[in-house]
Design an enzyme around this catalytic site. Sequence first.
Site, mmCIF file in Angstrom:
data_model
loop_
_atom_site.group_PDB
_atom_site.id
_atom_site.type_symbol
_atom_site.label_atom_id
_atom_site.label_comp_id
_atom_site.label_asym_id
_atom_site.label_seq_id
_atom_site.Cartn_x
_atom_site.Cartn_y
_atom_site.Cartn_z
ATOM 1 N N SER A 1 47.559 49.990 41.083
ATOM 2 C CA SER A 1 48.188 49.062 40.091
ATOM 3 C C SER A 1 47.480 47.896 39.544
ATOM 4 O O SER A 1 46.248 48.207 39.111
ATOM 5 C CB SER A 1 49.507 48.845 40.917
ATOM 6 O OG SER A 1 50.243 48.090 39.964
ATOM 7 N N LEU A 2 47.841 46.703 39.784
ATOM 8 C CA LEU A 2 46.892 45.630 39.442
ATOM 9 C C LEU A 2 45.444 45.541 40.078
ATOM 10 O O LEU A 2 44.471 45.301 39.503
ATOM 11 C CB LEU A 2 47.596 44.289 39.612
ATOM 12 C CG LEU A 2 46.922 42.890 39.218
ATOM 13 C CD1 LEU A 2 46.460 43.372 37.818
ATOM 14 C CD2 LEU A 2 47.551 41.808 39.404
#
Length: 347
Positions: free
Chosen positions: A218-219
């Site tokens: 994700s991030l």
Amino acid sequence: MSFFDTPDQLPAFVEVNRPRAHGAGLDLYEYDRATAGLTSLLDWPAAFGAVGQHHLDEAVRAAAEGRTVTAGAGYRCAARWFHAAGLLPHPDRAAAARLATAADEAMRASLALLEPDARRVEGEGFAGWLRRPAADGAAPVVLVVPGMDSSKEEFHALVDALLARGVAVLAIDGPGQGVLAADSAPEPDYHRVVGRALDALAAHDGLDLARAAVVGLSLGGYYAAVAAAHEPRLRAAVTVSGPYRLDWDALPPFVTDTLVQRCGTPEAARAFAARLDLTDLAPAITLPLLVVEGGEDRIPGVTNATVLARHALNAELLLVPHGNHLLGTALPDWLPTTADWLATRLA
């Protein structure tokens, strides 16, 4: 409108996080029981925390009776649930900090029983667990980097897959993540965090730091790409459901509210999001890069890293058409292949 004020948010949030719970190793029947009684998302931390406490109590009982394997597994299960309890941008940040600490301590107890050779590795802006494979000799090492609302307690399946392939793993919380979230803000220049973690690993025996890689989810996928562009000690990198670029004004309330909490102010969160753009960095990534994406991963305001696969010089794309964000709906279609890819690049 804030995340908690969004109409009909409860059933949608429960549904969208069910695959994530599966990917994190939560029993889905237990997940369904924990969420069935919710009347408000404000009650999510208490409901999930109660399940974590149940597993913790069972683990303590098993340990007292000498049932080490059961106790170790119970502690690890508790860590997963305590982590999942803190996913929301809940207004009670003190409770969120307690849940992150509980997850960290449960994982510590699990490793003490099941992997006594595991070591705590921490320094400026990071804290994590170094776990080594059973194989003899100096092992290559992979740093596992979590995302915006995640922590080192979420990605057990990935860590276990790498350990099974003879790769040591350092799973970390960085600035604004996990046990560090209460006292730090997210760091867009995450390559500095990765660099300090690699420095710290030099003090540990049994590792071949000439064979180091990073995988971010994700991030954390953005963070892994930044590290790949800047950190010369890395031999390979993987991004899983990582963003290529963010458009603040189009992001959903869950993302903006979470970033505001983690960054401290709306202004700081907006400035952080504006920094998240790989357009200029992509050509500087020359090491082997695997970009893992789900075809069903559609978050408003997020340009997915499929673009990165086109602009980085030595990139491969693993696109799973039916995969969602973090591909919890498609674990067999990406996890073994990704673990094999990393092990091969570090051979």
